[in-house]
Enzyme design. Structure first.
Site, short mmCIF file in Angstrom:
data_model
loop_
_atom_site.label_atom_id
_atom_site.label_comp_id
_atom_site.label_asym_id
_atom_site.label_seq_id
_atom_site.Cartn_x
_atom_site.Cartn_y
_atom_site.Cartn_z
CE1 TYR A 161 1.63 3.37 8.80
CE2 TYR A 161 3.19 4.71 10.05
CZ TYR A 161 2.74 4.19 8.84
OH TYR A 161 3.41 4.49 7.67
CB ALA A 163 2.62 -1.89 17.19
P1 NAP Z 1 -1.41 5.24 -0.17
O1 NAP Z 1 -1.26 6.33 -1.16
O2 NAP Z 1 -2.62 5.17 0.66
O3 NAP Z 1 -1.22 3.85 -0.95
C1 NAP Z 1 -1.32 2.64 -0.26
C2 NAP Z 1 -1.28 1.49 -1.25
O4 NAP Z 1 -1.42 0.26 -0.52
C3 NAP Z 1 -2.42 1.56 -2.23
O5 NAP Z 1 -2.00 1.09 -3.48
C4 NAP Z 1 -3.45 0.63 -1.61
O6 NAP Z 1 -4.30 0.14 -2.65
C5 NAP Z 1 -2.54 -0.45 -1.03
N1 NAP Z 1 -3.17 -1.22 0.03
C6 NAP Z 1 -3.70 -0.77 1.20
N2 NAP Z 1 -4.23 -1.77 1.88
C7 NAP Z 1 -4.04 -2.89 1.15
C8 NAP Z 1 -4.37 -4.25 1.33
N3 NAP Z 1 -5.04 -4.70 2.40
N4 NAP Z 1 -4.00 -5.13 0.36
C9 NAP Z 1 -3.35 -4.72 -0.74
N5 NAP Z 1 -3.01 -3.45 -0.96
C10 NAP Z 1 -3.36 -2.55 -0.03
O7 NAP Z 1 -0.18 5.22 0.85
P2 NAP Z 1 1.35 5.64 0.69
O8 NAP Z 1 1.54 6.90 1.40
O9 NAP Z 1 1.79 5.50 -0.73
O10 NAP Z 1 2.02 4.52 1.60
C11 NAP Z 1 2.67 3.38 1.06
C12 NAP Z 1 3.49 2.74 2.16
O11 NAP Z 1 4.44 3.68 2.66
C13 NAP Z 1 2.66 2.31 3.38
O12 NAP Z 1 3.17 1.08 3.87
C14 NAP Z 1 2.90 3.40 4.39
O13 NAP Z 1 2.76 2.98 5.71
C15 NAP Z 1 4.34 3.75 4.06
N6 NAP Z 1 4.73 5.10 4.50
C16 NAP Z 1 4.08 6.20 4.01
C17 NAP Z 1 4.47 7.46 4.46
C18 NAP Z 1 3.83 8.72 3.95
O14 NAP Z 1 4.13 9.80 4.51
N7 NAP Z 1 2.97 8.69 2.94
C19 NAP Z 1 5.50 7.58 5.40
C20 NAP Z 1 6.11 6.43 5.88
C21 NAP Z 1 5.73 5.20 5.41
P3 NAP Z 1 -5.80 -0.38 -2.44
O15 NAP Z 1 -6.47 0.54 -1.46
O16 NAP Z 1 -6.33 -0.34 -3.81
O17 NAP Z 1 -5.65 -1.77 -1.92
#
Ligand code: NAP
Length: 255
Positions: A161, A163
């Site tokens: 992650y 990386a």
């Molecule tokens: P989440 O609730 O799990 O949502 C992730 C979204 O990405 C979902 O809509 C999922 O939909 C989609 N997704 C995952 N794999 C995919 C793929 N191969 N192709 C297309 N869509 C895909 O996660 P989140 O917390 O909102 O995170 C969103 C972003 O913020 C991520 O990049 C994460 O690394 C970043 N982030 C999150 C946090 C945190 O604390 N939550 C902190 C720092 C950064 P489907 O499964 O339907 O494809």
């Protein structure tokens, strides 16, 4: 809101736009005036977000695609261009951090590393380059990559992650150089946000407390608190900002 934040007439594609941070970004971009294409693999979720936008008198198209599937990505971009007339904003938010990619480096397989890089880094590259022509024609093209504090500092036991997110921050900077002055490329680096991705963390009292102890604002963010910085970077209010990674981390990286 001043005019500089207004996104009337802009078209935005938001990957991972079906839930969590991506859903909040899609809704906030729409509230600022943009037509929005939330895209993810789960059609019911992107359809629900598109319906929410339309219920609020906005314009949205729900599109289903896996960001690792080049043909599916091209289809989303082509459909957006055909139905909405072009793309001004790309938000690369799709990302994951699966259990098999957690642990000490010697316990993580190269395959797990590859899977995480394929979605979090290569997926963003694929979507952005597929939209390049539209972004250059826009006259105000903006790319926003959703990185992480793990794109700015190391985090133990999250090597793939970290990386992938360091790669995404690097890609943001290098693309900003090649795509200036026509297209701005920026990133946001969220700290811990309450979403499905962090559900297990928040449920583990010891881990939750250790995160809160390291976070000057003493809480997890809401998804909407990440969407605000994204709307800013997408808008003319950030017209002189490119190649930047804006931490929205409650002060995590200020230590
Ligand atoms: P989440 O609730 O799990 O949502 C992730 C979204 O990405 C979902 O809509 C999922 O939909 C989609 N997704 C995952 N794999 C995919 C793929 N191969 N192709 C297309 N869509 C895909 O996660 P989140 O917390 O909102 O995170 C969103 C972003 O913020 C991520 O990049 C994460 O690394 C970043 N982030 C999150 C946090 C945190 O604390 N939550 C902190 C720092 C950064 P489907 O499964 O339907 O494809």
């Amino acid at each position: 809101m001043t005019d500089a934040f207004n996104l009337d007439g802009r078209v935005a594609v938001v990957t991972g736009g079906g839930r969590g941070i991506g859903r909040a970004i899609a809704l906030e971009l729409a509230a600022a005036g943009a037509a929005v294409v939330p895209t993810a693999r789960t059609s019911e979720e992107v359809e629900a977000v598109a319906a929410e936008i339309e219920d609020a008198d906005g314009t949205a198209i729900a599109a289903t695609a896996d960001v690792t599937d080049r043909d599916a990505v091209s289809a989303v971009i082509e459909r957006t261009e055909a139905e909405l007339g072009g793309i001004d904003i790309v938000v690369n938010n799709a990302g994951f951090n699966p259990d098999d990619a957690l642990g000490r480096p010697e316990d993580v397989s190269t395959e797990s590393l590859g899977d995480v890089l394929a979605v979090n880094l290569e997926g963003a590259f694929e979507v952005t380059t597929a939209a390049a022509e539209s972004l250059f024609e826009s006259g105000g093209g903006a790319v926003i990559n959703v990185a992480s504090v793990g794109g700015l500092v190391g985090l133990p036991r999250q090597h793939p992650y970290v990386a992938s997110k360091h790669g995404l921050v690097g890609l943001t900077k290098s693309m900003a150089l090649d795509w200036a002055p026509e297209v701005r490329v920026n990133a946001v680096a969220p700290g811990y946000v309450s979403t499905a991705l962090t559900e297990d963390l928040e449920a583990n009292e010891r881990l939750r407390q250790s995160i809160l102890d390291r976070t000057p604002l003493e809480r997890f963010a809401t998804p909407e608190e990440i969407a605000g910085p994204v709307v800013f970077l997408a808008s003319d209010a950030a017209s002189y900002v490119t190649g930047e990674c804006l931490a929205a981390d409650g002060g995590w990286t200020a230590r």
